[in-house]
Write a protein that holds these residues in place. Structure first.
Motif, short mmCIF file in Angstrom:
data_model
loop_
_atom_site.label_atom_id
_atom_site.label_comp_id
_atom_site.label_asym_id
_atom_site.label_seq_id
_atom_site.Cartn_x
_atom_site.Cartn_y
_atom_site.Cartn_z
N GLY A 1 -33.15 26.42 -6.76
CA GLY A 1 -33.23 27.88 -6.80
C GLY A 1 -33.96 28.53 -5.65
O GLY A 1 -34.18 29.74 -5.64
N VAL A 2 -34.37 27.73 -4.66
CA VAL A 2 -35.05 28.29 -3.50
C VAL A 2 -34.00 28.87 -2.54
O VAL A 2 -33.01 28.20 -2.23
CB VAL A 2 -35.90 27.23 -2.76
N VAL A 3 -34.24 30.09 -2.10
CA VAL A 3 -33.32 30.72 -1.15
C VAL A 3 -33.76 30.39 0.27
O VAL A 3 -34.90 30.66 0.66
CB VAL A 3 -33.30 32.25 -1.34
N VAL A 4 -32.86 29.76 1.03
CA VAL A 4 -33.14 29.43 2.43
C VAL A 4 -32.38 30.41 3.32
O VAL A 4 -31.15 30.52 3.24
CB VAL A 4 -32.72 27.98 2.77
N VAL A 5 -33.14 31.15 4.12
CA VAL A 5 -32.55 32.16 5.00
C VAL A 5 -32.56 31.63 6.43
O VAL A 5 -33.64 31.31 6.95
CB VAL A 5 -33.35 33.48 4.93
N GLY A 6 -31.42 31.53 7.04
CA GLY A 6 -31.34 31.11 8.44
C GLY A 6 -31.26 32.31 9.36
O GLY A 6 -30.54 33.27 9.06
N ASP B 1 -32.47 42.01 -1.78
CA ASP B 1 -31.35 41.90 -2.74
C ASP B 1 -31.48 40.61 -3.56
O ASP B 1 -31.26 40.62 -4.78
CB ASP B 1 -30.00 41.91 -2.02
N ALA B 2 -31.83 39.52 -2.88
CA ALA B 2 -32.00 38.25 -3.60
C ALA B 2 -33.19 38.32 -4.55
O ALA B 2 -33.16 37.78 -5.66
CB ALA B 2 -32.18 37.10 -2.59
N SER C 1 -34.37 35.82 -7.59
CA SER C 1 -34.94 34.73 -6.80
C SER C 1 -36.41 35.03 -6.50
O SER C 1 -36.77 36.18 -6.28
CB SER C 1 -34.17 34.56 -5.48
N ARG C 2 -37.23 33.97 -6.50
CA ARG C 2 -38.67 34.16 -6.26
C ARG C 2 -39.21 33.26 -5.14
O ARG C 2 -40.30 33.50 -4.64
CB ARG C 2 -39.46 33.89 -7.55
N LYS C 3 -38.49 32.21 -4.82
CA LYS C 3 -38.96 31.29 -3.78
C LYS C 3 -38.03 31.38 -2.57
O LYS C 3 -36.81 31.23 -2.71
CB LYS C 3 -39.01 29.86 -4.32
N LEU D 1 -27.78 33.07 4.03
CA LEU D 1 -28.58 32.82 2.83
C LEU D 1 -27.91 31.73 2.01
O LEU D 1 -26.71 31.82 1.72
CB LEU D 1 -28.70 34.09 1.97
N LYS D 2 -28.70 30.71 1.67
CA LYS D 2 -28.18 29.65 0.80
C LYS D 2 -29.23 29.35 -0.25
O LYS D 2 -30.42 29.30 0.05
CB LYS D 2 -27.92 28.38 1.62
#
Lengths: 131, 111
Positions: free
Chosen positions: B11-16, B35-36, B41-43, B5-6
């Motif tokens: 503010g967008v969370v990018v999940v690999g 959790d995020a 976090s919303r995006k 998770l980055k």
């Protein structure tokens, strides 16, 4: 090849890799092994552990792989009471599209060349052909 | 298999998703995203460019997460599907439920 898998959903990925990595080169195309076989076997094994064996640690799922010249057959059998595969709702219908569950058999049927069940309904045979 | 998770600068969370998203690890992904979401976090973008295969449990968790994120006023986008995964989304008609882009960068730019 025969493999007994404990009724632990955390074992699905490792069991799938074990089967996929032991297929002789040239049996199926690398793409069919890397996607169709892995996905379909993960589905069948996950269903057997969760719904067939109820994740009961005293039960195992038995996998048997048969190799033909241009075909691979994978049998997955659980210790459960079986189910009727003809009574599964269409997961692509609008009322089912946002459901979390119910896509497993649908996905299997689209990824392999043939799907068969034993009479009791606790065993599935996935057939993948070369080409 | 591994989830990363980055959060980007907007503010967008990018999940690999590295490896596979299947019945054995879907709860781990679900919990990380929830959790995020709980942290504000919303995006979200889930990047499948390093993913080999996804089973129906993995698809189901994406449906569930998308609903939960939407309920909180957010959005979940998917990116990086290879040809086989794209076909899987099309045959299950889940391509109609999600915004899917070729790359995570395209998904980020579209927010």
């Amino acid at each position: 090849m025969k493999l007994d898998v404990p009724s632990d959903l955390g074992m699905v990925g490792d069991a799938v890799e074990l089967v996929a990595s032991h297929l002789p080169p040239g049996t199926l195309s690398p793409r069919r092994i890397s996607f169709n076989l892995r996905t379909a076997l993960a589905e069948a094994l996950g269903n057997a552990i969760r719904y067939g064996n109820g994740e009961d640690p005293d039960r195992v799922v038995r996998i048997r792989v048969e190799l033909g010249r241009d075909v691979v057959r994978i049998y997955v059998v659980d210790d459960g009471a079986g189910f009727d595969p003809s009574h599964t709702p269409d997961p692509t219908s609008p009322e089912n599209l946002e459901r979390e569950f119910g896509r497993g058999l649908f996905v299997i049927r689209h990824l392999v060349d043939d799907v068969a069940f034993n009479e009791k309904g606790n065993g599935i045979c996935l057939t993948l052909r070369a080409g | 298999m591994r989830f990363t998770l980055k959060k980007d600068k907007s503010g967008v969370v990018v999940v690999g998703v590295e490896g596979q998203l299947i019945v054995g690890n879907r709860q781990e992904l679900k919990q990380k995203v929830l959790d995020a979401l709980e942290d504000g976090s919303r995006k979200f973008v889930i990047d499948f460019s390093k993913t080999g295969y996804i089973d129906s449990s993995g698809l189901g968790v994406l449906v569930s997460l998308s609903k939960k994120i939407r309920e909180q006023g957010g959005e979940l986008r998917l990116a990086g599907l290879n040809a086989d995964l794209q076909t899987l989304f099309e045959l299950t008609k889940l391509d109609t439920l999600f915004s899917i882009t070729r790359t995570a960068e395209e998904a980020l730019a579209a927010f």
